[in-house]
Design a protein around this motif. Structure first.
Motif, mmCIF file in Angstrom:
data_model
loop_
_atom_site.group_PDB
_atom_site.id
_atom_site.type_symbol
_atom_site.label_atom_id
_atom_site.label_comp_id
_atom_site.label_asym_id
_atom_site.label_seq_id
_atom_site.Cartn_x
_atom_site.Cartn_y
_atom_site.Cartn_z
ATOM 1 N N CYS A 231 0.771 -1.070 0.143
ATOM 2 C CA CYS A 231 -0.052 0.458 0.418
ATOM 3 C C CYS A 231 0.239 1.010 -0.159
ATOM 4 C CB CYS A 231 -0.762 0.005 1.794
ATOM 5 S SG CYS A 231 -2.202 -1.189 1.324
ATOM 6 N N VAL A 232 1.793 1.033 0.635
ATOM 7 C CA VAL A 232 2.925 2.786 1.732
ATOM 8 C C VAL A 232 3.515 2.437 -0.501
ATOM 9 C CG1 VAL A 232 5.108 3.209 1.777
ATOM 10 C CG2 VAL A 232 2.996 2.388 3.050
ATOM 11 N N MET A 233 4.305 1.755 -1.403
ATOM 12 C CA MET A 233 4.591 1.740 -2.663
ATOM 13 C C MET A 233 4.357 2.212 -2.777
ATOM 14 S SD MET A 233 7.530 1.308 -0.464
ATOM 15 C CE MET A 233 8.708 1.056 -2.501
ATOM 16 N N SER A 234 2.448 1.630 -3.629
ATOM 17 C CA SER A 234 1.933 2.087 -4.369
ATOM 18 C C SER A 234 0.885 3.575 -4.083
ATOM 19 C CB SER A 234 0.695 0.839 -4.589
ATOM 20 O OG SER A 234 0.843 -0.582 -5.040
ATOM 21 N N VAL A 244 2.994 9.481 3.409
ATOM 22 C CA VAL A 244 2.550 8.552 3.773
ATOM 23 C C VAL A 244 3.059 7.975 5.241
ATOM 24 C CG1 VAL A 244 2.155 6.299 2.831
ATOM 25 C CG2 VAL A 244 2.193 8.235 1.084
ATOM 26 N N VAL A 245 2.544 7.998 6.764
ATOM 27 C CA VAL A 245 2.848 7.099 7.514
ATOM 28 C C VAL A 245 2.786 5.591 7.727
ATOM 29 C CG1 VAL A 245 2.379 7.938 9.710
ATOM 30 C CG2 VAL A 245 2.119 9.665 8.496
ATOM 31 N N ILE A 434 -6.002 -0.293 -3.717
ATOM 32 C CA ILE A 434 -6.043 0.248 -2.754
ATOM 33 C C ILE A 434 -6.038 1.934 -3.569
ATOM 34 C CG2 ILE A 434 -4.888 1.020 -0.214
ATOM 35 C CD1 ILE A 434 -5.086 -2.255 0.575
ATOM 36 N N ALA A 435 -4.568 1.907 -3.851
ATOM 37 C CA ALA A 435 -3.736 3.020 -4.054
ATOM 38 C C ALA A 435 -5.038 3.828 -5.200
ATOM 39 C CB ALA A 435 -2.434 3.061 -4.553
ATOM 40 N N ASP A 436 -5.517 3.020 -5.890
ATOM 41 C CA ASP A 436 -6.724 3.468 -6.989
ATOM 42 C C ASP A 436 -8.085 3.883 -5.792
ATOM 43 O OD1 ASP A 436 -6.971 3.911 -9.705
ATOM 44 O OD2 ASP A 436 -8.605 2.635 -9.158
ATOM 45 N N ILE A 437 -8.499 3.861 -5.150
ATOM 46 C CA ILE A 437 -9.499 3.884 -3.977
ATOM 47 C C ILE A 437 -8.964 4.985 -3.175
ATOM 48 C CG2 ILE A 437 -10.247 3.428 -2.103
ATOM 49 C CD1 ILE A 437 -10.689 0.953 -2.729
ATOM 50 N N THR A 438 -7.372 5.229 -2.542
ATOM 51 C CA THR A 438 -6.967 6.579 -2.318
ATOM 52 C C THR A 438 -7.434 7.739 -3.203
ATOM 53 O OG1 THR A 438 -5.730 5.358 -0.443
ATOM 54 C CG2 THR A 438 -4.589 7.267 -0.666
#
Length: 510
Positions: A231-234, A244-245, A434-438
């Motif tokens: 998730c962090v990298m994406s 990003v925490v 999840i990155a796309d949602i974010t």
């Protein structure tokens, strides 16, 4: 015959009346005398109420329930109206309106409420709303969303005859005394600090969500391990963020992996083991899962629920304006749990759900089958998933809706769905999803995602469950697309999931 009818007991007279029997003039006089002599009896004899009430499946039981309500809450009155469901269908229903007396800080306030009774009442719960006047502001919270829709345990666990409107109203009073759902709208030039505080609170509300002007674009990922790292990298690759925490929760079985991020010191990434580092996040992503040696499925899920209980309320307190995205497993249950524990409206607690499958399905239809239509996978993240298609093309400017079932779309969707079967959900692929949602949240993109959301009221779903449905997603959270008619096979799968999820929710302690 007339004399015999005049001496008919009141309960029998009412029964005959409800069955369509027309009283004689003397019988009508007797009925009016009965009502006059029994002032606590609810009068349901208006033509409009009788017309709507005659269509209720459990007519006599509904009448008895309404009369019991009138004896305890005589100020709550029945009337009729047309209710529009989330799928845009409409139905004439009975509704109860009135004021609910709620004590707060030594004073009693009358909260205006409205309860819609579906035609299977009292075996299904009412649909409950606040009715704020022009000088009132809704305060979003665990039990009320921005539209005034009321959510209570008594509605979720409705089981007639154990459940009743009387008990429901008493529960409302109890919950609203703890957390009042309405406040007075302040005058524009008021100097009263309490009114100014109310103004600040009301400014945070906008169409079911929160305003975020001039706020740092900060995302927090809770839970280490491969999925948290993905998730962090994406998010770094896809989203424009200020920070990003990555919080490696010690209690999670998915901990670890954060050390390498600390060693290589990536720009914009803060690694922490303290949830306080997540404060003021725009998006909070939950990937944590609890480790347990328990063998039963319910016990494994309960361990995750217990982990959330110690985490979610604190995260929301630190980031009250955040959208919460759940990726922990089982995602539909854990999204439901996160919503119940967060105190946020359901539009701001979503699960990753079937978003990855939906993106894959649309890609296959577009590239492999040359259909150029958006599609979504809906339902539970299980073998009971169901594919549906949009009524518009991928680049269409018109409003997108779920296309009705047809002989042409089903074979196409089945073929595309079959082509997806060997594609598993790996950490990096879920991270990209999840990155796309974010990104849709951070940029207020209004893109349609199939995400786990509160499904109650959609397509005939009466239970309080979370399953994946197509939702428009932006800065203020999610808005479901209207429901559609599914085929018998698809509808059966969806309802099986609803039953299974409801059963599991009833076995866990939130």
């Amino acid at each position: 015959m007339e004399a015999a009818c005049s001496s008919t007991p009141g309960s029998l007279r009412k029964f005959l009346y409800y069955q369509g029997w027309e009283p004689s003039s003397s019988e009508e006089k007797a009925r009016r005398r009965f009502v006059f002599e029994n002032p606590r009896e609810m009068d349901l004899q208006s033509e409009a109420i009788q017309r709507v009430l005659s269509k209720y499946k459990f007519h006599d039981v509904a009448v008895a329930e309404l009369e019991k309500l009138h004896r305890i809450f005589p100020e709550i009155k029945p009337t009729t109206g047309t209710y529009t469901f989330s799928d845009n269908t409409q139905r004439d229903l009975l509704k109860l309106i009135g004021n609910l007396p709620v004590k707060y800080e030594g004073r009693t306030y009358n909260l205006p409420i409205q309860l819609w009774l579906t035609n299977s009442f009292p075996f299904t719960p009412p649909i409950c709303f606040l009715r704020p006047t022009a000088d009132m502001v809704i305060r979003e919270g665990k039990h009320v969303d921005s539209s005034g829709r009321i959510y209570l345990p008594g509605l979720h666990n409705w089981d007639h005859p154990k459940s009743s409107v009387v008990f429901l109203l008493k529960e409302m009073i109890s919950k609203f005394e703890e957390d009042p759902p309405l406040s007075s709208k302040p005058s524009r030039n008021s100097g009263d600090p309490h009114e100014l505080l109310t103004l600040v609170n009301s400014l945070r509300m906008s169409d079911g969500g929160v305003r975020h002007h001039d706020q740092q674009l900060k995302v927090s990922v809770i839970g280490g391990g491969d999925l948290g790292m993905a998730c962090v990298m994406s998010i770094l690759a896809k989203c424009k963020v200020d920070k990003v925490v990555f919080i490696d929760v010690a209690e999670s079985s998915t901990k670890g992996g954060s050390t390498d991020l600390e060693i290589f010191s990536l720009p914009k990434v803060e690694v922490s083991r303290d949830v306080s580092a997540s404060a003021s996040s725009r998006v909070v992503i939950l990937t944590a899962n609890s480790w347990t040696s328990e063998q039963s499925y319910v016990s494994v899920v309960q361990a995750n629920v217990d982990l959330y209980r110690g985490m979610v309320p604190n995260l929301v307190r630190l980031s009250p304006a955040a959208i919460v995205v759940v990726a922990s497993q089982p995602v539909d249950i854990m999204t439901h749990v996160a919503w119940r524990q967060s105190g946020l409206p359901p539009t701001r607690v979503i699960g990753a759900g079937c978003n990855l499958d939906s993106e894959r399905l649309s890609y296959i239809l577009d590239i492999n089958l040359n259909t150029h239509k958006q599609a979504w996978v809906i339902g539970e993240l299980s073998d009971n998933k169901v594919p549906v298609m949009s009524n518009t093309g991928l680049s269409a400017s018109m409003k997108s809706e779920i296309a009705g079932r047809s002989s042409a779309t089903k074979p196409l969707l089945d073929r595309a769905f079959d082509m997806m079967k060997n594609r598993g959900q790996r950490s990096w692929s879920v991270g990209l999803s999840i990155a796309d949602i974010t990104n849709s949240i951070l940029t207020d993109q209004k893109k349609i995602h199939s995400i786990s959301t509160l499904a109650q009221g959609w397509g005939g779903i009466g239970s309080e469950v979370f399953v994946s449905l197509p939702c428009i997603l932006g800065a203020n959270g999610s808005t479901r697309l209207a429901g559609t008619t599914l085929g018998p096979e698809e509808d059966s799968k969806l309802m099986d999931s609803v039953s299974s999820l409801s059963n599991l929710m009833s076995q866990i302690r939130i």
